[in-house]
Enzyme design. Structure first.
Site, mmCIF file in Angstrom:
data_model
loop_
_atom_site.group_PDB
_atom_site.id
_atom_site.type_symbol
_atom_site.label_atom_id
_atom_site.label_comp_id
_atom_site.label_asym_id
_atom_site.label_seq_id
_atom_site.Cartn_x
_atom_site.Cartn_y
_atom_site.Cartn_z
ATOM 1 N N HIS A 126 0.771 -1.232 -0.009
ATOM 2 C CA HIS A 126 -0.016 -0.065 -0.040
ATOM 3 C C HIS A 126 0.754 1.225 -0.120
ATOM 4 O O HIS A 126 0.430 2.430 0.065
ATOM 5 C CB HIS A 126 -0.989 -0.175 1.080
ATOM 6 N N ASP A 163 -3.045 -10.802 -2.153
ATOM 7 C CA ASP A 163 -3.269 -10.318 -1.182
ATOM 8 C C ASP A 163 -4.959 -9.744 -1.296
ATOM 9 O O ASP A 163 -4.973 -9.354 -2.567
ATOM 10 C CB ASP A 163 -2.648 -9.086 -0.638
ATOM 11 N N HIS A 165 -6.635 -7.234 -0.442
ATOM 12 C CA HIS A 165 -6.741 -5.793 -0.857
ATOM 13 C C HIS A 165 -5.719 -5.469 -2.122
ATOM 14 O O HIS A 165 -4.522 -6.051 -2.318
ATOM 15 C CB HIS A 165 -6.163 -5.030 0.370
ATOM 16 N N ASP A 249 -4.731 -12.932 3.476
ATOM 17 C CA ASP A 249 -5.989 -12.218 3.925
ATOM 18 C C ASP A 249 -7.528 -12.535 3.311
ATOM 19 O O ASP A 249 -8.397 -11.861 3.753
ATOM 20 C CB ASP A 249 -5.981 -10.830 4.555
HETATM 21 ZN ZN LIG Z 1 -4.382 -6.939 2.718
#
Ligand SMILES: [Zn+2]
Length: 312
Positions: A126, A163, A165, A249
């Site tokens: 991120h 992931d 995200h 996740d």
């Molecule tokens: Zn994540």
């Protein structure tokens, strides 16, 4: 040659994010605990070295590096972003996360290992060029990709991010970088609210492939996203070096998102990605830990992932 090597560093346990923070040292403790099992006994462990400034600056301007390092508190915690905390040893942990990723690239590029798993924190995907966010300080996967390209001369470096995200930071850094590829599956309408299929990379820069999937996505739709879209695009790119943003996740037990994967799905995907690395990249794979916040599911998923890496 060792087939698989694991990079980590004890300082990653000292990156303190405060009480009740999901991105916590227990994540690494759970991974270390499961890797104590005898089946992993002969997998060599290496200490992740700190990144050099030169390695960081391939992805971030000097101002970002200076801002992160200057924000590291002498004691207590400092909130550099809404959910990204720094404690006294966070600067070193962040440098060793990025440096471990680069050392892993060196290890694989020079043939000392077939693949490497980097079990460090803070994670990186991120962190944008000029913005720490989402528990991330430096964009580890992008830093590793640019290290493979610029220090070792690989011409087609791919990052695949599973992931749950979207890796907005990796995408942001690689966007205008020729010779790179970034693909991601992620939960739509979830943090960081980027990663639409319309985001396809800058002119002459990265090939970007985003596959957002709805909350509730289970194994069948997840696997289809790879089989139908990402794996064919990756094979067409024909990477000569493959980097994985390995977040776990998307597991059904994870408290931070709403996919319904099981451990076997991560093993399946790892196998598919290694097959492409075998066909195009001389089996060269570096896998970097990103998210995964249910420590039991995380540890079991990492073990399954490494088992497949050990098969090569
Ligand atoms: Zn994540």
């Amino acid at each position: 040659m060792s087939s698989t090597v694991i990079y980590t560093h004890p300082v990653c346990l000292d990156h303190d994010t405060g009480e009740y923070h999901p991105e916590c040292a227990d994540r690494i403790r759970a991974i270390n605990h499961i890797l104590d099992h005898e089946e992993f006994m002969y997998v060599p462990r290496e200490e992740a070295p700190p990144a050099t400034v030169e390695q960081i600056l391939r992805a971030h301007p000097q101002g970002h590096y200076d801002r992160v390092m200057a924000a590291v508190p002498a004691d207590g915690l400092f909130e550099i972003d809404g959910d990204t905390m720094l404690s006294p040893r966070s600067g070193e942990a962040a440098l060793r996360s990025a440096g471990g990723a680069c050392a892993a690239v060196d290890e694989v590029a020079t043939g000392r290992a077939r693949n490497v798993f980097v079990a460090t924190r803070p994670p990186g995907h991120h962190a944008e060029r000029e913005r720490p966010m989402g528990f991330c300080l430096f964009s580890n996967a992008a830093i590793a990709a640019l290290h493979a390209r610029d220090a070792h001369g690989f011409k087609r470096v791919a990052v695949v991010d599973f992931d749950v995200h979207h890796g907005n930071g990796t995408q942001d850094v690689l966007w205008d970088k020729p010779g790179t590829f970034y693909a991601s599956t992620h939960q739509a309408d979830a943090f960081p609210y980027t990663g639409t299929p319309e985001e396809t990379g800058g002119e002459g820069g990265a090939v970007v492939v985003n596959v957002p999937l709805p909350a509730g996505t289970g194994p069948e739709a997840f696997r289809a996203a790879y089989t139908d879209i990402i794996l064919p695009r990756l094979a067409a790119f024909a990477p000569d070096f493959l980097i994985l943003s390995a977040g776990f996740d998307a597991h059904a037990a994870d408290p931070m998102a709403h996919f319904r994967l099981q451990v076997g799905d991560f093993a399946w995907l790892t196998r598919q990605l290694l097959d492409i690395a075998k066909a195009h990249a001389g089996r060269r794979v570096v896998s970097l830990l990103e998210g995964g916040y249910d420590t039991r599911a995380l540890a079991a998923s990492v073990a399954a992932h490494i088992r497949v890496l050990m098969e090569g």
